[in-house]
Design an enzyme around this catalytic site. Structure first.
Site, mmCIF file in Angstrom:
data_model
loop_
_atom_site.group_PDB
_atom_site.id
_atom_site.type_symbol
_atom_site.label_atom_id
_atom_site.label_comp_id
_atom_site.label_asym_id
_atom_site.label_seq_id
_atom_site.Cartn_x
_atom_site.Cartn_y
_atom_site.Cartn_z
ATOM 1 N N LYS A 39 44.567 52.545 51.382
ATOM 2 C CA LYS A 39 44.576 53.645 50.558
ATOM 3 C C LYS A 39 43.145 54.698 50.404
ATOM 4 C CE LYS A 39 46.219 52.840 46.540
ATOM 5 N NZ LYS A 39 46.493 51.053 46.740
ATOM 6 N N ARG B 299 49.497 56.847 39.848
ATOM 7 C CA ARG B 299 50.631 55.636 39.858
ATOM 8 C C ARG B 299 50.907 55.155 39.623
ATOM 9 N NH1 ARG B 299 44.953 52.158 41.606
ATOM 10 N NH2 ARG B 299 45.890 50.851 42.932
ATOM 11 N N ARG C 43 39.002 41.254 52.014
ATOM 12 C CA ARG C 43 38.198 42.715 51.702
ATOM 13 C C ARG C 43 37.077 42.381 51.296
ATOM 14 N NH1 ARG C 43 41.297 47.086 48.076
ATOM 15 N NH2 ARG C 43 41.680 45.804 46.374
ATOM 16 N N ARG D 144 35.380 42.018 44.930
ATOM 17 C CA ARG D 144 35.981 42.027 43.462
ATOM 18 C C ARG D 144 36.661 40.690 42.784
ATOM 19 N NH1 ARG D 144 39.034 47.578 45.391
ATOM 20 N NH2 ARG D 144 40.543 46.793 43.267
ATOM 21 N N ARG E 88 48.767 41.810 41.087
ATOM 22 C CA ARG E 88 49.072 43.639 41.277
ATOM 23 C C ARG E 88 50.084 44.123 42.138
ATOM 24 N NH1 ARG E 88 43.437 43.413 42.754
ATOM 25 N NH2 ARG E 88 43.562 44.842 44.089
HETATM 26 P P1 ADP Z 1 43.231 48.818 45.144
HETATM 27 O O1 ADP Z 1 42.352 49.120 46.255
HETATM 28 O O2 ADP Z 1 43.397 47.610 45.431
HETATM 29 O O3 ADP Z 1 44.808 49.584 44.994
HETATM 30 P P2 ADP Z 1 42.248 50.388 43.098
HETATM 31 O O4 ADP Z 1 40.537 49.986 43.233
HETATM 32 O O5 ADP Z 1 42.835 51.292 43.547
HETATM 33 O O6 ADP Z 1 43.295 49.180 43.442
HETATM 34 O O7 ADP Z 1 42.608 50.031 41.590
HETATM 35 C C1 ADP Z 1 41.544 49.224 41.152
HETATM 36 C C2 ADP Z 1 42.002 48.486 39.825
HETATM 37 O O8 ADP Z 1 41.628 50.115 38.093
HETATM 38 C C3 ADP Z 1 43.751 48.790 39.277
HETATM 39 O O9 ADP Z 1 44.209 47.259 39.602
HETATM 40 C C4 ADP Z 1 44.126 49.616 37.711
HETATM 41 O O10 ADP Z 1 43.533 48.339 37.160
HETATM 42 C C5 ADP Z 1 43.354 50.594 38.017
HETATM 43 N N1 ADP Z 1 43.300 51.775 38.288
HETATM 44 C C6 ADP Z 1 43.091 52.094 39.209
HETATM 45 N N2 ADP Z 1 43.454 53.652 39.164
HETATM 46 C C7 ADP Z 1 44.481 53.456 38.420
HETATM 47 C C8 ADP Z 1 45.298 55.003 37.597
HETATM 48 N N3 ADP Z 1 46.018 55.228 38.498
HETATM 49 N N4 ADP Z 1 46.267 54.548 36.887
HETATM 50 C C9 ADP Z 1 46.041 53.134 35.912
HETATM 51 N N5 ADP Z 1 45.039 52.324 36.578
HETATM 52 C C10 ADP Z 1 44.549 52.446 37.198
HETATM 53 P P1 ADP Z 2 43.712 49.983 49.115
HETATM 54 O O1 ADP Z 2 43.068 50.857 48.953
HETATM 55 O O2 ADP Z 2 45.293 50.601 49.523
HETATM 56 O O3 ADP Z 2 43.544 49.105 48.163
HETATM 57 P P2 ADP Z 2 41.804 48.982 51.353
HETATM 58 O O4 ADP Z 2 41.638 50.339 52.062
HETATM 59 O O5 ADP Z 2 40.831 48.834 50.395
HETATM 60 O O6 ADP Z 2 43.675 49.421 50.554
HETATM 61 O O7 ADP Z 2 42.387 47.701 52.947
HETATM 62 C C1 ADP Z 2 42.453 46.839 52.344
HETATM 63 C C2 ADP Z 2 41.691 46.069 52.713
HETATM 64 O O8 ADP Z 2 42.471 45.945 53.718
HETATM 65 C C3 ADP Z 2 40.500 45.856 52.912
HETATM 66 O O9 ADP Z 2 39.644 44.293 53.445
HETATM 67 C C4 ADP Z 2 40.331 46.994 54.913
HETATM 68 O O10 ADP Z 2 39.244 46.721 55.721
HETATM 69 C C5 ADP Z 2 41.828 45.750 55.232
HETATM 70 N N1 ADP Z 2 43.058 46.900 55.775
HETATM 71 C C6 ADP Z 2 42.613 48.141 55.840
HETATM 72 N N2 ADP Z 2 43.893 48.948 56.814
HETATM 73 C C7 ADP Z 2 43.956 48.098 57.239
HETATM 74 C C8 ADP Z 2 44.764 47.568 58.345
HETATM 75 N N3 ADP Z 2 45.580 48.844 58.787
HETATM 76 N N4 ADP Z 2 45.162 46.367 59.507
HETATM 77 C C9 ADP Z 2 44.139 45.012 59.083
HETATM 78 N N5 ADP Z 2 43.497 45.471 57.682
HETATM 79 C C10 ADP Z 2 43.765 46.508 57.210
#
Ligand code: ADP
Ligand code: ADP
Ligand code: ZN
Length: 215
Positions: free
Chosen positions: A13, A88, A127, A160, A171
């Site tokens: 995302k 979410r 990541r 992180r 998660r």
């Molecule tokens: P990821 O990229 O691994 O999906 P994010 O960086 O988007 O994680 O979010 C990190 C954490 O922040 C989540 O695991 C959750 O605890 C919290 N968080 C982010 N967005 C939301 C939301 N819309 N509602 C509730 N918790 C959230």
């Molecule tokens: P999210 O926000 O959904 O949690 P991220 O964009 O942070 O996901 O991506 C999670 C990890 O996977 C990062 O380290 C990113 O560089 C890697 N990544 C993202 N898209 C891909 C893909 N299509 N193939 C392989 N690795 C990816």
């Protein structure tokens, strides 16, 4: 153009939202990034959110909704936005529809980035992020030119604290049925676009194609 991205942790995302925001000149709103800034600042909301985030749990809906509302009031809504990490839960999605409706806006498209769940743990565990400029890398799949250093700003890359394998598994489990509910909510509204693909570039090109169809 107002968009949001759905997908399990690690689906890409953030990676895709940054590209969309840059190429289409719309504001990127990442709730996870905002929580991390508030935690660093030590605000009351940041302190409340921190314990949930560390445990891999969702922050309570009202806090998440609050930060999105504040972002909407801060940005120029006419420019458009891409949400990343919000909604979410089904409740957040319903409130988002109401908030936007009250302001005279709506979501145009919702992209569900569909990824094989087996890939997600490796993705999140590998990541590395730059706290200075928000860039995201992967030690194997998207490595920085110089190990541990951000390509964009030269700052140090970190892992992180909630990206440890055990927390990631938790998660993914917590999010799975929530994502399903969101997918069906937006499918019913007729604005869901399912995005598949393997590489970052292939996924992005599929998103762009979906956008171009609407423009
Ligand atoms: P990821 O990229 O691994 O999906 P994010 O960086 O988007 O994680 O979010 C990190 C954490 O922040 C989540 O695991 C959750 O605890 C919290 N968080 C982010 N967005 C939301 C939301 N819309 N509602 C509730 N918790 C959230
Ligand atoms: P999210 O926000 O959904 O949690 P991220 O964009 O942070 O996901 O991506 C999670 C990890 O996977 C990062 O380290 C990113 O560089 C890697 N990544 C993202 N898209 C891909 C893909 N299509 N193939 C392989 N690795 C990816
Ligand atoms: Zn950086």
């Amino acid at each position: 153009m107002n968009l949001t991205l759905l997908g399990l942790p690690g689906a890409g995302k953030g990676t895709q939202a940054k590209k969309i925001s840059r190429d289409y000149n719309i504001t990127h709103i990442a709730t996870g990034d905002i929580f991390r800034i508030l935690i660093e600042k030590g605000t009351p909301l940041g302190k409340r959110a921190e314990k949930y985030i560390q445990q891999g749990k969702l922050v309570p809906d009202d806090d998440a909704i609050q930060i999105v509302k504040e972002e909407f009031s801060r940005i120029d809504m006419n420019t458009g936005f891409v949400l990343d990490g919000f909604p979410r839960t089904l409740y957040q999605a319903e409130i988002l529809t109401e908030i936007l409706d009250d302001m005279g806006y709506r979501l145009d498209m919702v992209f569900f980035i569909k990824v094989n769940p087996e890939e997600l743990v490796e993705r999140v565990a590998g990541r590395r992020v730059c706290l200075n400029c928000g860039a995201t890398f992967h030690i194997e799949y998207n490595p920085p030119k110089k190990e541990g250093i951000c390509d964009l700003c030269g700052d140090e890359l970190i892992q992180r604290s909630d990206d440890q394998k055990d927390t990631v598994r938790k998660r993914i489990e917590i999010h799975s049925n929530k994502v399903d509910e969101l997918v069906s909510y937006y499918k019913d509204l007729g604005i869901l676009r399912i995005i598949t693909g393997q590489s970052i570039e292939e996924i992005y090109s599929n998103i762009k194609m979906a956008i171009e169809v609407e423009l």
